[in-house]
Design a protein around this motif. Structure first.
Motif, PDB file in Angstrom:
ATOM      1  N   ASN B 164      41.910  31.014  33.335  1.00  0.00           N
ATOM      2  CA  ASN B 164      41.569  29.546  33.557  1.00  0.00           C
ATOM      3  C   ASN B 164      42.654  28.660  33.782  1.00  0.00           C
ATOM      4  O   ASN B 164      42.449  27.713  34.480  1.00  0.00           O
ATOM      5  CB  ASN B 164      41.291  29.207  31.980  1.00  0.00           C
ATOM      6  CG  ASN B 164      40.300  30.029  31.267  1.00  0.00           C
ATOM      7  OD1 ASN B 164      39.339  30.559  31.986  1.00  0.00           O
ATOM      8  ND2 ASN B 164      40.166  30.163  29.972  1.00  0.00           N
ATOM      9  N   CYS B 165      44.036  28.934  33.524  1.00  0.00           N
ATOM     10  CA  CYS B 165      44.984  28.476  33.952  1.00  0.00           C
ATOM     11  C   CYS B 165      45.342  28.216  35.496  1.00  0.00           C
ATOM     12  O   CYS B 165      45.375  26.929  35.993  1.00  0.00           O
ATOM     13  CB  CYS B 165      46.286  28.821  33.154  1.00  0.00           C
ATOM     14  SG  CYS B 165      47.896  27.806  33.505  1.00  0.00           S
ATOM     15  N   VAL B 166      45.084  29.253  36.127  1.00  0.00           N
ATOM     16  CA  VAL B 166      45.189  29.228  37.433  1.00  0.00           C
ATOM     17  C   VAL B 166      44.095  28.419  38.265  1.00  0.00           C
ATOM     18  O   VAL B 166      44.374  27.934  39.139  1.00  0.00           O
ATOM     19  CB  VAL B 166      45.656  30.619  38.088  1.00  0.00           C
ATOM     20  CG1 VAL B 166      45.696  30.740  39.468  1.00  0.00           C
ATOM     21  CG2 VAL B 166      46.780  31.481  37.508  1.00  0.00           C
ATOM     22  N   GLY B 167      43.281  28.489  37.308  1.00  0.00           N
ATOM     23  CA  GLY B 167      42.057  27.792  37.834  1.00  0.00           C
ATOM     24  C   GLY B 167      41.045  28.453  39.063  1.00  0.00           C
ATOM     25  O   GLY B 167      40.701  28.030  40.112  1.00  0.00           O
ATOM     26  N   ASP B 249      53.063  34.585  33.538  1.00  0.00           N
ATOM     27  CA  ASP B 249      53.226  33.061  33.675  1.00  0.00           C
ATOM     28  C   ASP B 249      52.250  32.438  34.612  1.00  0.00           C
ATOM     29  O   ASP B 249      52.477  32.242  35.746  1.00  0.00           O
ATOM     30  CB  ASP B 249      54.703  32.816  33.948  1.00  0.00           C
ATOM     31  CG  ASP B 249      54.942  31.201  34.206  1.00  0.00           C
ATOM     32  OD1 ASP B 249      54.207  30.488  33.942  1.00  0.00           O
ATOM     33  OD2 ASP B 249      56.126  31.023  34.449  1.00  0.00           O
ATOM     34  N   PRO B 250      51.026  32.162  34.109  1.00  0.00           N
ATOM     35  CA  PRO B 250      49.848  31.479  35.078  1.00  0.00           C
ATOM     36  C   PRO B 250      50.214  30.151  35.772  1.00  0.00           C
ATOM     37  O   PRO B 250      50.014  29.927  36.737  1.00  0.00           O
ATOM     38  CB  PRO B 250      48.820  31.523  34.131  1.00  0.00           C
ATOM     39  CG  PRO B 250      49.278  31.459  32.606  1.00  0.00           C
ATOM     40  CD  PRO B 250      50.560  32.218  32.836  1.00  0.00           C
ATOM     41  N   PHE B 251      51.150  29.589  34.884  1.00  0.00           N
ATOM     42  CA  PHE B 251      51.455  28.113  35.720  1.00  0.00           C
ATOM     43  C   PHE B 251      52.108  28.363  36.691  1.00  0.00           C
ATOM     44  O   PHE B 251      52.102  27.845  37.924  1.00  0.00           O
ATOM     45  CB  PHE B 251      52.349  27.462  34.731  1.00  0.00           C
ATOM     46  CG  PHE B 251      52.943  26.166  35.050  1.00  0.00           C
ATOM     47  CD1 PHE B 251      52.163  25.098  35.658  1.00  0.00           C
ATOM     48  CD2 PHE B 251      54.380  26.035  34.908  1.00  0.00           C
ATOM     49  CE1 PHE B 251      52.575  24.087  36.115  1.00  0.00           C
ATOM     50  CE2 PHE B 251      54.855  24.890  35.664  1.00  0.00           C
ATOM     51  CZ  PHE B 251      54.031  23.738  36.254  1.00  0.00           C
ATOM     52  N   THR B 252      53.399  29.372  36.746  1.00  0.00           N
ATOM     53  CA  THR B 252      54.013  29.686  37.966  1.00  0.00           C
ATOM     54  C   THR B 252      53.299  30.280  39.092  1.00  0.00           C
ATOM     55  O   THR B 252      53.540  29.991  40.298  1.00  0.00           O
ATOM     56  CB  THR B 252      55.257  30.704  37.360  1.00  0.00           C
ATOM     57  OG1 THR B 252      55.733  29.999  36.681  1.00  0.00           O
ATOM     58  CG2 THR B 252      56.045  31.096  38.700  1.00  0.00           C
ATOM     59  N   LYS B 254      50.303  29.924  39.643  1.00  0.00           N
ATOM     60  CA  LYS B 254      49.338  28.894  40.283  1.00  0.00           C
ATOM     61  C   LYS B 254      50.194  28.089  41.477  1.00  0.00           C
ATOM     62  O   LYS B 254      49.761  27.781  42.459  1.00  0.00           O
ATOM     63  CB  LYS B 254      48.779  27.617  39.407  1.00  0.00           C
ATOM     64  CG  LYS B 254      48.334  26.382  39.671  1.00  0.00           C
ATOM     65  CD  LYS B 254      47.193  26.363  40.286  1.00  0.00           C
ATOM     66  CE  LYS B 254      46.466  25.040  40.584  1.00  0.00           C
ATOM     67  NZ  LYS B 254      45.522  24.935  41.595  1.00  0.00           N
ATOM     68  N   LEU B 255      51.566  27.619  41.006  1.00  0.00           N
ATOM     69  CA  LEU B 255      52.224  27.042  41.853  1.00  0.00           C
ATOM     70  C   LEU B 255      52.665  28.022  43.179  1.00  0.00           C
ATOM     71  O   LEU B 255      52.573  27.712  44.349  1.00  0.00           O
ATOM     72  CB  LEU B 255      53.630  26.593  41.293  1.00  0.00           C
ATOM     73  CG  LEU B 255      53.387  25.743  39.995  1.00  0.00           C
ATOM     74  CD1 LEU B 255      54.773  25.533  39.460  1.00  0.00           C
ATOM     75  CD2 LEU B 255      52.940  24.218  40.434  1.00  0.00           C
ATOM     76  N   TRP B 342      56.406  22.485  45.650  1.00  0.00           N
ATOM     77  CA  TRP B 342      55.800  23.160  44.220  1.00  0.00           C
ATOM     78  C   TRP B 342      56.604  23.748  43.200  1.00  0.00           C
ATOM     79  O   TRP B 342      56.019  24.101  42.226  1.00  0.00           O
ATOM     80  CB  TRP B 342      54.988  24.216  45.168  1.00  0.00           C
ATOM     81  CG  TRP B 342      53.627  23.917  45.765  1.00  0.00           C
ATOM     82  CD1 TRP B 342      53.721  23.883  47.205  1.00  0.00           C
ATOM     83  CD2 TRP B 342      52.644  23.185  45.287  1.00  0.00           C
ATOM     84  NE1 TRP B 342      52.583  23.268  47.645  1.00  0.00           N
ATOM     85  CE2 TRP B 342      51.944  22.861  46.335  1.00  0.00           C
ATOM     86  CE3 TRP B 342      52.004  22.868  44.389  1.00  0.00           C
ATOM     87  CZ2 TRP B 342      50.602  22.328  46.412  1.00  0.00           C
ATOM     88  CZ3 TRP B 342      50.850  22.366  43.855  1.00  0.00           C
ATOM     89  CH2 TRP B 342      50.104  22.090  45.253  1.00  0.00           C
TER      90      TRP B 342
END
Lengths: 256, 742
Positions: B164-167, B249-252, B254-255, B342
């Protein structure tokens, strides 16, 4: 082609930015550009969208870090000057964190992420974001969030109701606001609110994910079309028009 | 380039046979000594031990896997890269792969599942593809045990939390509950991505003097010896292995994903590779070996997040969200700019050399020198014994109950619909974002998930499928069925099956009975792939799925892609209109072995799994697809676990419409209703289209039989089932919700 130009703000971790861009550019054929979160003075935008996603991973608290992005000062100024600002899901949470909208988001009552199509009733169609809706029109939109349980203290809620700031409420397909229709425990089934001036609007459902029949619903398009119509109608009419009266009678449904 | 004749750092006096503690055998150690022409030091030994672990090297499975058909006119990249790729026309292609994260999920369900998703996403964008869909296949023990509910809760939350976080939309999956998975759950994650055929990037390092760049997170002590952990059975010490599980760390991610896709799009990279199991060791040796070059890594340049990390820790750390890229020296500045934007690190940690050696240095000091090809590809393959397990004869000849005198089949039907293996999975997929990217035109909860391809008329259906019970009873037949059923599910959506990926979950292959299961399963799957014309483009093997010596059922998971040339053909399983005819394509036989019915009402897992005629299977697919393309079918739904009765009930529940269905006279009622015969599809259509469908059926030699009509608010089947759609829907929807509320 419309002269109106939309800006979709991209925070690190935004993930519905491309979806909003697609709806505006490909479906509505409107001018739209991304605005990187580090831009301090983007120029030439008529409407801003803060998209859904997980800005900064939602690691501290949803929207709590994004509100400090350099672009947010611009967003604040833009809103103060009466520009239209739409916050969807995480964008809504950022608008709450930065104080452009009142209240806060708690974790969903079920303590789980919820992704499903729901219904919302338009309780105020006198604002730039819902102008294309009939009074009380029911929209089928998807929600997908972990923290959509809207909360605001009682006094403010009263004021918000009086001023017509409660725009969307979770309801049944028939437009009845019931507890069962509420996917996250939000106070008074609130799904979307605007500021006093009616030019900043935040909602938890995702209109950009429901703007084509092939995706199951195109009701979301109404939000974008309303903004466009409002902008094309001419000058901003900040807070103009007659004051919306909150229909208290519908409250009873919640206890039904 | 470094000067020749340097001394390798040899902090010797290693304890004798320390290689055994690292999981290497005597023979493997001898091979290492012979490859190096000397004794390895501890760093080199560590690198060999992780790279030559079963998890990374496939040393037990390589030979058997060669049997898979891997070629086809659409195949652009077969097995061996980060992911397989097949063409869908319009200059576009799909990258796809599936991978297991079973052991980590057993000890730390949230992070284990989350990092499984993270790893498979990196495999996809390592090919330059933007991920467009996730799927997952899960197995757990029975839900009446609190630990199992804890595992299910954590795994589902972990998968959702990451994707979900990575989208990335999660558009499909499957979950089953069976005793054998109680302590060793299965978590198989699949990701697919879309790539322009001219921007596909591969992992082989090229260009002497090009720079090696580590992109993403800093390297820490997480996941040290994770690959070795994955190559061992679970036992009482497994809980102590929790530090072997990495944290996601899904936020990382994604970046890192956005940065890498931008770098690829702008043509700034020569090659790209994800860091997964065995970290830098595995990724660098693969890149060097595939490119036929050497690589030099200066560990002093690797950004670290742990204090005083040893060289071996840096080289085998499984810290997540890292990618390794090769780029020309004059592109480095631009690459750093993109990564800066990024907000992620890009560190030049080495360069491409021509000597074919993977060399690890610390500034001027050489720490390890290993021929990259030997490390990456020359693991001694194991010759494992096979033996047909003794349990099979007992199970095959077990006297199955006659099922003559089953009472109250309506009640049985309700209990089947409410059983955890057949009930609605909404509790699971509601926790996944299914919609991001605005492409999902087929949501979870039907035969397969479907995403459209923007800018074309095309759509793709994806299915993940497997049945451990059938494979336990007969791994050859079970393997065939896994492939056939996944393909059939895609066909029900109007999609032509075009490519497959697989995740093969088995017990300890050193046991001859387990290895026999593995080989037989492969044989069955390969044969089905050949007959149905579906190439295997990627895959993963997970052995040692055992707990205290008890193996799981042999559980191959099939991930399959189907192409819908015109997205208007996309078909759904629910009944649409009163008066539509209900038609069965294919035939029902006495196939009660391994059925959900026998398990639920007779507590029996025995007999032979359903017979499968692959030629008929193929004809049923052709027949159904032709009917869909001719616009005849209002709905199509696969008949599988729970049989015809459950398939029809699901079409009723999803459509909110009843139906009246006749039961074939030639079978006992119970068999007619609940037999799990293969190659069957329940369709509905307008009466005036029946002749056309029958004509298509005749041409493909597929039995087409009208079995009933849609209408009313209840389902009636023969004289024995009378249920309202409302009551069926209630039990079907409530099961997981109420169990997981406890």
């Amino acid at each position: 082609m419309s002269k109106v130009r939309f800006g979709v703000i991209v925070f690190p971790g935004s993930n519905c930015d491309r979806d909003c861009y697609y709806v505006l550019k490909d479906l509505l054929q409107v001018k739209v550009d991304y605005i990187w979160h580090q831009e301090e003075k983007p120029k030439g935008f008529d409407c801003l969208i803060l998209p859904g996603g997980f800005s900064y991973g939602d690691y501290l608290r949803c929207g709590a870090i994004a509100r400090f992005s350099p672009v947010m000062e611009f967003v604040q100024d833009f809103a103060e000057q009466g520009g239209l600002v739409l916050g969807i899901c995480n964008g809504f949470q950022i608008l709450l964190e930065c104080g452009l909208l009142p209240g806060a988001m708690l974790r969903n009552q079920g303590l789980k992420f919820v992704c499903q199509f729901i219904y919302v009733r338009v309780d105020n169609n006198q604002i730039p974001f819902t102008g294309a809706a009939q009074p009380g029109q029911v929209l089928q939109l998807p929600v997908k969030h972990n923290e959509g349980n809207y909360y605001v203290e009682e006094e403010t809620l009263k004021e918000m109701k009086r001023r017509g700031q409660i725009v969307l409420r979770y309801s049944t397909k028939e437009g009845v606001v019931t507890r069962e229709a509420n996917p996250n425990g939000a106070l008074d089934n609130i799904a979307g609110i605007c500021n006093e001036r009616k030019n900043v609007f935040g909602l938890m459902p995702h209109p950009e994910n429901s703007s084509e029949p092939i995706l199951g619903s195109q009701d979301g398009l109404l939000i974008f079309k309303s903004m466009l119509q409002y902008m094309e109608d001419g000058e901003f009419r900040y807070g103009g028009g007659e004051e919306f009266r909150y229909e208290e009678g519908r409250e009873d449904d919640l206890d039904a | 380039m470094r000067k020749a004749g340097r001394m390798i750092l040899m902090p010797e006096n290693l304890p004798p046979k320390i290689y055994q503690d690292l999981g290497l055998t005597d023979y493997e150690y001898e091979r290492i000594v012979s490859i190096l022409g000397r004794q390895p030091n501890y760093l080199e030994l560590s690198m060999f031990s992780v790279r030559w672990s079963e998890h990374c090297s496939y040393k037990s499975s390589q030979k058997a896997l060669r049997d898979f058909p891997t070629e086809g006119k659409r195949v652009i990249q077969g097995p061996g890269e980060n992911a397989g790729i097949f063409s869908i026309g319009n200059g576009l292609a799909i990258a796809m792969k599936i991978e297991s994260h079973n052991h980590p999920s057993a000890v730390e369900p949230y992070q284990g599942a989350a990092t499984g998703v993270g790893g498979i996403i990196r495999d996809i964008f390592a090919m330059g593809a933007r991920p467009i869909a996730n799927l997952n296949s899960l197995r757990f023990g029975p839900l009446d045990r609190p630990k199992v509910r804890y595992l299910l809760e954590g795994v589902v939350a972990g998968i959702g939390g990451y994707s979900n976080c990575v989208g990335i939309p999660t558009i499909g999956g499957e979950v089953y509950f069976e005793d054998c998975y109680e302590a060793n759950p299965l978590v198989n994650a699949m990701c697919v991505g879309l790539v322009k055929t001219d921007t596909i990037i591969k992992s082989g390092a090229r260009g002497i003097g090009n720079k090696l760049i580590l992109i993403g997170s800093a390297t820490g002590r997480d996941g040290i010896h994770g690959a070795t952990f994955a190559s061992d059975e679970l036992d009482e010490s497994s809980e102590e292995r929790r530090p072997s599980v990495q944290v996601g760390d899904p936020f990382t991610e994604k970046l890192v994903m956005e940065a890498c896709l931008e770098l690829v799009e702008r043509g700034l990279l020569v090659s790209l590779q994800d860091l997964g199991a065995a970290g830098l060791t595995s990724s660098s040796s693969e890149m060097a070996a595939k490119g036929g070059v050497g690589l030099e890594i200066d560990i002093s340049r690797v950004p670290l997040r742990g204090e005083g990390m040893q060289p071996f820790e840096i080289m085998i750390s499984e810290s997540q969200e890292r990618m390794l890229a090769v780029a020309e020296p004059d592109k480095v500045e631009e690459i750093t700019k993109v990564c800066d934007r990024w907000g992620i690190r890009a560190a030049v940690i080495g360069q491409v050399t021509e000597d074919g050696i993977l060399r690890v240095v610390n500034e001027s000091q050489t720490l390890a020198e290993i021929p990259a090809r030997a490390l990456s590809q020359e693991v001694p393959l194991r010759n494992l014994e096979v033996r047909r397990p003794a349990y099979l004869d007992n199970l095959h000849h077990y006297p199955l109950p006659s099922l003559e005198s089953e009472k109250d089949l309506s009640q049985h039907m309700l209990e089947l619909l409410a059983s955890p293996n057949l009930c609605s999975r909404q509790w699971v997929y509601r926790q996944y974002d299914q919609l991001v990217e605005t492409n999902t035109i087929g949501l979870p909860g039907a035969d397969a998930g479907v995403v459209r391809i923007k800018g074309t008329h095309k759509a793709l259906a994806f299915k993940i499928d497997g049945n451990g019970r059938y494979c336990y009873l007969d791994p050859f037949a079970g393997g065939q069925i896994a492939v056939a059923e996944a393909a059939r599910n895609l066909v029900c959506r109007g999609a032509q099956p075009v490519a497959m990926t697989d995740c093969l979950n088995f017990g300890n292959p050193e046991k001859p009975e387990i290895y026999w299961q593995f080989v037989e399963c492969m044989r069955g799957m390969s044969q089905a792939c050949r007959v149905l014309g579906i190439p295997v483009v990627s895959g993963n093997v997970s052995f040692y799925n055992e707990n205290f010596g008890e193996p799981i059922y042999p559980t191959p998971t099939v991930g399959m892609a189907g192409l819908i040339e015109d997205m208007r053909w996309c078909t759904t399983p629910e009944f649409k209109d009163e008066g539509d005819l209900v038609v069965l394509l294919g035939e029902t036989h006495q196939d009660m072995g391994g059925s959900e019915y026998l398990k639920l009402f007779h507590d029996l897992i025995a007999g032979q799994p359903p017979a499968l005629d692959l030629d008929l299977e193929k004809r049923v697919h052709l027949c159904c697809l032709e009917a869909i393309r001719a616009g005849l079918l209002r709905s199509a739904h696969d008949c599988s676990e729970g049989g015809l009765a459950v398939a029809v009930a699901e079409s009723c529940i999803l459509g909110g419409l009843g139906a009246t269905v006749n039961i074939q006279e030639e079978h006992k009622q119970t068999v007619a209703l609940f037999s799990e015969s293969q190659s069957r599809i329940v369709v509905s259509l307008k009466e005036e289209d029946l002749l056309h469908l029958e004509e298509i059926g005749r041409r493909h030699k597929v039995p087409v039989k009208v079995i009933g009509m849609v209408g009313g608010d209840r389902l009636t089947m023969g004289k024995v089932i009378h249920l309202t759609v409302t009551e069926m829907k209630k039990v079907w929807e409530d099961t997981l919700e109420s169990i997981m509320r406890i």
